[in-house]
Motif scaffolding. Structure first.
Motif, PDB file in Angstrom:
ATOM      1  N   PHE A  87       9.392  10.417  -3.502  1.00 43.84           N
ATOM      2  CA  PHE A  87       8.759  10.292  -5.021  1.00 43.84           C
ATOM      3  C   PHE A  87       7.700   9.165  -5.145  1.00 43.84           C
ATOM      4  N   PRO A  88       6.354   9.759  -5.296  1.00 47.64           N
ATOM      5  CA  PRO A  88       5.547   8.659  -5.604  1.00 47.64           C
ATOM      6  C   PRO A  88       5.613   7.668  -6.808  1.00 47.64           C
ATOM      7  N   ASP A  89       5.604   6.294  -6.605  1.00 46.25           N
ATOM      8  CA  ASP A  89       5.797   5.534  -7.690  1.00 46.25           C
ATOM      9  C   ASP A  89       4.747   5.515  -8.786  1.00 46.25           C
ATOM     10  N   ARG A  90       3.530   5.837  -8.390  1.00 49.32           N
ATOM     11  CA  ARG A  90       2.637   6.237  -9.579  1.00 49.32           C
ATOM     12  C   ARG A  90       2.831   7.274 -10.389  1.00 49.32           C
ATOM     13  N   ASN A 124       0.894  -1.139   0.023  1.00 48.48           N
ATOM     14  CA  ASN A 124      -0.126  -0.103   0.100  1.00 48.48           C
ATOM     15  C   ASN A 124       0.645   1.225   0.038  1.00 48.48           C
ATOM     16  N   ASN A 125       2.060   1.079   0.128  1.00 49.46           N
ATOM     17  CA  ASN A 125       3.056   2.155   0.310  1.00 49.46           C
ATOM     18  C   ASN A 125       3.116   2.828  -1.286  1.00 49.46           C
ATOM     19  N   ASP A 126       2.665   4.174  -1.514  1.00 48.32           N
ATOM     20  CA  ASP A 126       2.955   4.505  -2.839  1.00 48.32           C
ATOM     21  C   ASP A 126       3.986   5.550  -2.986  1.00 48.32           C
ATOM     22  N   ASP A 127       4.836   5.646  -1.883  1.00 47.86           N
ATOM     23  CA  ASP A 127       5.802   6.730  -1.962  1.00 47.86           C
ATOM     24  C   ASP A 127       7.193   5.778  -1.640  1.00 47.86           C
ATOM     25  N   ASP A 128       7.436   4.731  -2.267  1.00 48.93           N
ATOM     26  CA  ASP A 128       8.617   3.996  -2.212  1.00 48.93           C
ATOM     27  C   ASP A 128      10.046   4.900  -2.638  1.00 48.93           C
ATOM     28  N   GLY A 129       9.613   5.895  -3.537  1.00 46.75           N
ATOM     29  CA  GLY A 129      10.979   6.617  -4.042  1.00 46.75           C
ATOM     30  C   GLY A 129      11.731   5.890  -5.028  1.00 46.75           C
ATOM     31  N   ILE A 130      12.588   6.784  -5.558  1.00 43.66           N
ATOM     32  CA  ILE A 130      13.493   6.305  -6.601  1.00 43.66           C
ATOM     33  C   ILE A 130      14.726   6.385  -6.054  1.00 43.66           C
ATOM     34  N   ALA A 131      15.591   5.591  -6.903  1.00 45.83           N
ATOM     35  CA  ALA A 131      17.016   5.345  -6.875  1.00 45.83           C
ATOM     36  C   ALA A 131      17.701   6.491  -7.386  1.00 45.83           C
ATOM     37  N   LEU A 132      18.712   7.268  -6.673  1.00 49.17           N
ATOM     38  CA  LEU A 132      19.631   8.193  -7.358  1.00 49.17           C
ATOM     39  C   LEU A 132      21.137   7.602  -7.195  1.00 49.17           C
ATOM     40  N   ASN A 133      21.314   6.512  -7.995  1.00 51.77           N
ATOM     41  CA  ASN A 133      22.540   6.191  -8.520  1.00 51.77           C
ATOM     42  C   ASN A 133      23.379   6.737  -9.409  1.00 51.77           C
ATOM     43  N   PRO A 159      -4.247  14.918  -8.491  1.00 46.83           N
ATOM     44  CA  PRO A 159      -4.437  13.327  -7.746  1.00 46.83           C
ATOM     45  C   PRO A 159      -3.924  13.424  -6.329  1.00 46.83           C
ATOM     46  N   VAL A 160      -4.723  12.844  -5.571  1.00 49.89           N
ATOM     47  CA  VAL A 160      -4.427  12.891  -4.047  1.00 49.89           C
ATOM     48  C   VAL A 160      -2.990  12.373  -3.815  1.00 49.89           C
ATOM     49  N   TYR A 161      -2.554  11.423  -4.761  1.00 47.71           N
ATOM     50  CA  TYR A 161      -1.301  10.890  -4.312  1.00 47.71           C
ATOM     51  C   TYR A 161      -0.197  11.701  -4.505  1.00 47.71           C
ATOM     52  N   LEU A 162      -0.385  12.737  -5.223  1.00 47.99           N
ATOM     53  CA  LEU A 162       0.703  13.855  -5.434  1.00 47.99           C
ATOM     54  C   LEU A 162       0.760  14.811  -4.183  1.00 47.99           C
ATOM     55  N   HIS A 163      -0.128  14.851  -3.640  1.00 42.20           N
ATOM     56  CA  HIS A 163      -0.231  16.066  -2.488  1.00 42.20           C
ATOM     57  C   HIS A 163       0.902  16.086  -1.714  1.00 42.20           C
ATOM     58  N   GLY A 164       1.370  14.764  -0.945  1.00 41.24           N
ATOM     59  CA  GLY A 164       2.516  14.872  -0.219  1.00 41.24           C
ATOM     60  C   GLY A 164       3.862  15.037  -0.654  1.00 41.24           C
ATOM     61  N   PHE A 165       3.909  14.485  -2.043  1.00 39.29           N
ATOM     62  CA  PHE A 165       5.006  14.959  -2.816  1.00 39.29           C
ATOM     63  C   PHE A 165       5.243  16.513  -3.137  1.00 39.29           C
ATOM     64  N   ILE A 166       3.946  17.097  -3.430  1.00 36.67           N
ATOM     65  CA  ILE A 166       4.007  18.534  -3.392  1.00 36.67           C
ATOM     66  C   ILE A 166       4.508  19.252  -2.544  1.00 36.67           C
ATOM     67  N   ASP A 167       4.032  18.987  -1.319  1.00 35.93           N
ATOM     68  CA  ASP A 167       4.442  19.694  -0.081  1.00 35.93           C
ATOM     69  C   ASP A 167       5.952  19.245   0.376  1.00 35.93           C
TER      70      ASP A 167
END
Length: 155
Positions: free
Chosen positions: A90-93, A18-27, A136-144
């Motif tokens: 960063f939201p995976d979606r 259920n975690n939509d914000d697993d993030g991205i890799a910055l390698n 979309p709601v899934y972007l709200h936390g990332f915007i903040d």
């Protein structure tokens, strides 16, 4: 004891699914560009763009509203340390989305966010309205979180 272990394992799987914000890799070679833009604005803070890698943070000195021209200069490591975890939010979606625009960024002079991720040889760019009612709601936390990190950098 087995029931407790099974319950904990099931709970862990459920939470991770259920975690939509697993993030991205910055390698090495991957980066996240983030910033905000305001068209009806005067001053240095109207267009702010930053590039985050796994080990450094850069600021764009051109401040081109369109985002086509950039000239990144490295910022102090202390500033990098304050924002290095942005990729974790960063939201995976967003990566899986076919959309490039969310809402109508800066159409009502409310500003917008520019997000770009380059990973595994693929570069994706999004423009996101600052008005949360338009996205979309899934972007709200990332915007903040993006706005929070920009404020930290500018202080």
């Amino acid at each position: 004891m087995r029931k407790v272990l099974f319950f904990l394992l099931a709970l862990t799987v459920l939470v991770s699914c259920n975690n939509d914000d697993d993030g991205i890799a910055l390698n090495e070679g991957n980066f996240l560009i983030f910033g905000h833009f305001y068209g009806e604005c005067i001053g240095e803070g109207c267009v702010e763009t930053f590039k985050l890698t796994g080990s450094k943070l850069y600021e764009d000195t051109v401040d081109d509203y369109s985002g086509r021209e950039t000239n990144f200069v490295e910022l102090d490591n202390a500033v990098f340390e304050q924002v290095r975890d942005l990729a974790d939010f960063f939201p995976d979606r967003l990566l899986n989305s076919e959309e490039q625009f969310f809402g109508c960024p800066d159409c009502a002079d409310g500003g917008g966010l520019m997000i770009q991720y380059s990973g595994m040889g693929v570069k994706r760019t999004w423009r996101i309205d600052q008005a949360k009612d338009n996205v979309p709601v899934y972007l709200h936390g990332f915007i903040d979180k993006v706005n929070e990190k920009i404020a930290l950098i500018n202080n």
